[in-house]
Design an enzyme around this catalytic site. Structure first.
Site, PDB file in Angstrom:
ATOM      1  N   ASP A 219       0.857  -1.179   0.000  1.00 16.61           N
ATOM      2  CA  ASP A 219       0.000   0.000   0.000  1.00 16.61           C
ATOM      3  C   ASP A 219       0.899   1.236   0.000  1.00 16.61           C
ATOM      4  OD1 ASP A 219      -2.205  -1.604   0.039  1.00 16.61           O
ATOM      5  OD2 ASP A 219      -2.584  -1.391   2.190  1.00 16.61           O
ATOM      6  N   ASP A 221       0.635   3.978   1.578  1.00 14.30           N
ATOM      7  CA  ASP A 221       0.658   4.772   2.808  1.00 14.30           C
ATOM      8  C   ASP A 221       1.401   4.095   3.953  1.00 14.30           C
ATOM      9  OD1 ASP A 221      -1.122   2.733   3.243  1.00 14.30           O
ATOM     10  OD2 ASP A 221      -2.860   4.011   3.588  1.00 14.30           O
ATOM     11  N   TRP A 281     -13.305  -1.921  -0.288  1.00 10.54           N
ATOM     12  CA  TRP A 281     -12.315  -2.148   0.753  1.00 10.54           C
ATOM     13  C   TRP A 281     -12.560  -3.464   1.490  1.00 10.54           C
ATOM     14  CZ3 TRP A 281     -12.817  -2.869   5.991  1.00 10.54           C
ATOM     15  CH2 TRP A 281     -11.627  -2.839   6.733  1.00 10.54           C
ATOM     16  N   GLU A 284      -9.740  -8.988   0.567  1.00  8.34           N
ATOM     17  CA  GLU A 284      -8.833  -9.627  -0.391  1.00  8.34           C
ATOM     18  C   GLU A 284      -7.558 -10.145   0.275  1.00  8.34           C
ATOM     19  OE1 GLU A 284      -6.957  -5.839   0.203  1.00  8.34           O
ATOM     20  OE2 GLU A 284      -9.058  -6.332  -0.182  1.00  8.34           O
ATOM     21  N   ASP A 285      -7.051  -9.451   1.309  1.00  8.33           N
ATOM     22  CA  ASP A 285      -5.843  -9.923   1.970  1.00  8.33           C
ATOM     23  C   ASP A 285      -6.100 -11.220   2.738  1.00  8.33           C
ATOM     24  OD1 ASP A 285      -7.512  -8.483   3.596  1.00  8.33           O
ATOM     25  OD2 ASP A 285      -5.930  -7.480   4.720  1.00  8.33           O
ATOM     26  N   MET A 311       1.762   4.189   9.289  1.00  3.64           N
ATOM     27  CA  MET A 311       0.786   4.394   8.233  1.00  3.64           C
ATOM     28  C   MET A 311       0.379   5.873   8.206  1.00  3.64           C
ATOM     29  SD  MET A 311      -3.060   2.781   7.761  1.00  3.64           S
ATOM     30  CE  MET A 311      -2.522   1.238   7.052  1.00  3.64           C
ATOM     31  N   HIS A 314      -5.343   8.978   6.841  1.00  4.16           N
ATOM     32  CA  HIS A 314      -6.121   9.567   5.752  1.00  4.16           C
ATOM     33  C   HIS A 314      -7.547   9.040   5.814  1.00  4.16           C
ATOM     34  CE1 HIS A 314      -6.210   5.782   3.377  1.00  4.16           C
ATOM     35  NE2 HIS A 314      -5.057   5.568   3.966  1.00  4.16           N
ATOM     36  N   ARG A 316     -10.784   7.311   4.008  1.00  4.22           N
ATOM     37  CA  ARG A 316     -10.977   6.319   2.955  1.00  4.22           C
ATOM     38  C   ARG A 316     -11.548   6.978   1.714  1.00  4.22           C
ATOM     39  NH1 ARG A 316     -14.351   1.444   4.860  1.00  4.22           N
ATOM     40  NH2 ARG A 316     -12.570   1.331   6.283  1.00  4.22           N
TER      41      ARG A 316
END
Length: 368
Positions: A219, A221, A281, A284-285, A311, A314, A316
């Protein structure tokens, strides 16, 4: 003639003979150095080429070939000498891999890092601090890296985060002595985001550039807090963002495989890549974790200390709202993984730009 005169003449004769001998030796040595430092084809330019070359020429070419093999780069060490624990390391740089040829010393601070997100960073500043990075990548000049790494970042509308990622990560990756290139996989349009499918696209497109044997999925971030957290591949799939500040530097749950991970080319193909049908969101992981386990692999991790990350905070993205089907999809990973993955990937490349700090690949991945 008096005896003294005869003796003086003899001494003068010997002295002259010695001078002549030394001159001959000097000329001979100079000639040898000239021949050794001159291209054979240039030194013997006046001699026409023919298949029946003299023995002397053959011996000289053989000596040059042997010298070339001696100067071949060695494999980089398993652990880069530029990494450590909160200390300054100075390394003698030897361009010809010969100790006597060391020309300068480079010193870097290694180990735990200070990562601040309040600073303003421009791409020009990152370029100036990383002049050797070209087309988004770098490779060691004094050794050959075993790890040929494509770093894939799923992306959309995160330019400020990308500047910070490039600012911190390029120096770290170079200290790790990786042969690497950064790919930004930018989803075109404003439809619902699909992280895993973008990573499948990155895998496919990166292999068109180079024979990568390792893929890091990151990612944009997340920044590691220790340069010993190697962005490479291991015997088992690797979870790199082990303890993030977002989770108070703890692993949120045992099966967590989000943030930053790495798989070798063989490991990735073994699980048929990542799922293409996780829109929005989340989920998937966990599907990827299940795929690895179902194929008999285990997840490896660095220690909680070395695997610390920060991280960037922020909100979403508007088109990356929670996937309402994620819980149901995860329970069916075993059934879907053979047909939903790299073997069923479809997409359209919109644009590819090879920039100094990264390669930007903009793609249309469709919609749910």
């Amino acid at each position: 003639m008096p005896a003294t005169s005869t003796g003086s003449f003899t001494l003068l004769h010997r002295f002259c003979a010695l001078v002549v001998l030394l001159t001959f030796v000097h000329i001979s040595v100079s000639l040898v150095f000239y021949v050794c430092s001159t291209d054979v084809s240039t030194a013997f330019l006046s001699i026409p080429k023919n298949p029946n070359r003299t023995v002397a020429t053959e011996q000289l070419r053989s000596a040059e070939d042997h010298l070339g093999k001696e100067l071949e780069l060695q494999q980089c060490p398993d652990t880069s000498p530029l990494l450590g624990r909160g200390r300054e390391v100075c390394v003698c740089v030897c361009p010809l891999t010969v100790e006597l040829m060391c020309v300068y010393v480079t010193c870097v601070s290694v180990g735990p890092l200070t990562v601040e997100f309040g600073v303003e960073v421009t791409l020009q500043q990152v370029k100036e601090k990383n002049p050797d990075v070209m087309e988004g990548g770098w490779r060691p000049s004094d050794c050959v890296s075993v790890q040929r790494v494509a770093i894939l970042i799923p992306f959309r509308h995160r330019d400020e985060h990308l500047k910070l990622w490039l600012h911190y990560m390029h120096p770290i990756l170079q200290r790790q002595q990786l042969d690497y290139r950064v790919y930004i996989i930018n989803q075109a349009g404003e439809r619902r985001f699909n992280r895993a499918k973008l990573l499948n696209v990155g895998f496919t497109e990166a292999l068109k550039d180079y024979d990568y044997n390792c893929f890091v999925f990151s990612d944009v971030d997340i920044i590691p807090l220790d340069d010993r957290n190697i962005y490479g591949c291991f015997d088992q799939p690797r979870h790199l963002s082990v303890s993030m500040d977002k989770f108070r530097f703890r692993l949120p749950y045992k099966q967590y495989f989000g943030g930053v991970s790495s798989l070798s080319k063989e490991q990735f193909l073994k699980i048929n890549g990542f799922p293409n049908n996780y829109w929005g969101w989340g989920g998937e992981d966990d599907d990827i974790y299940n795929r690895c386990v179902f194929k008999g692999m285990t997840i490896s991790r660095p220690s909680a200390q070395i695997g610390r990350c920060r991280m960037i905070k922020h909100k979403r993205d508007a088109k990356n709202d929670a996937n309402p089907r994620r819980h149901s999809q995860i329970t069916h990973t075993r059934e879907t993984m053979e047909t939903d993955g790299i073997n069923s990937l479809t997409y359209k490349v919109v644009d590819i730009k090879k920039l100094q700090l990264f390669t930007n690949i903009t793609v249309d991945v469709g919609q749910p």
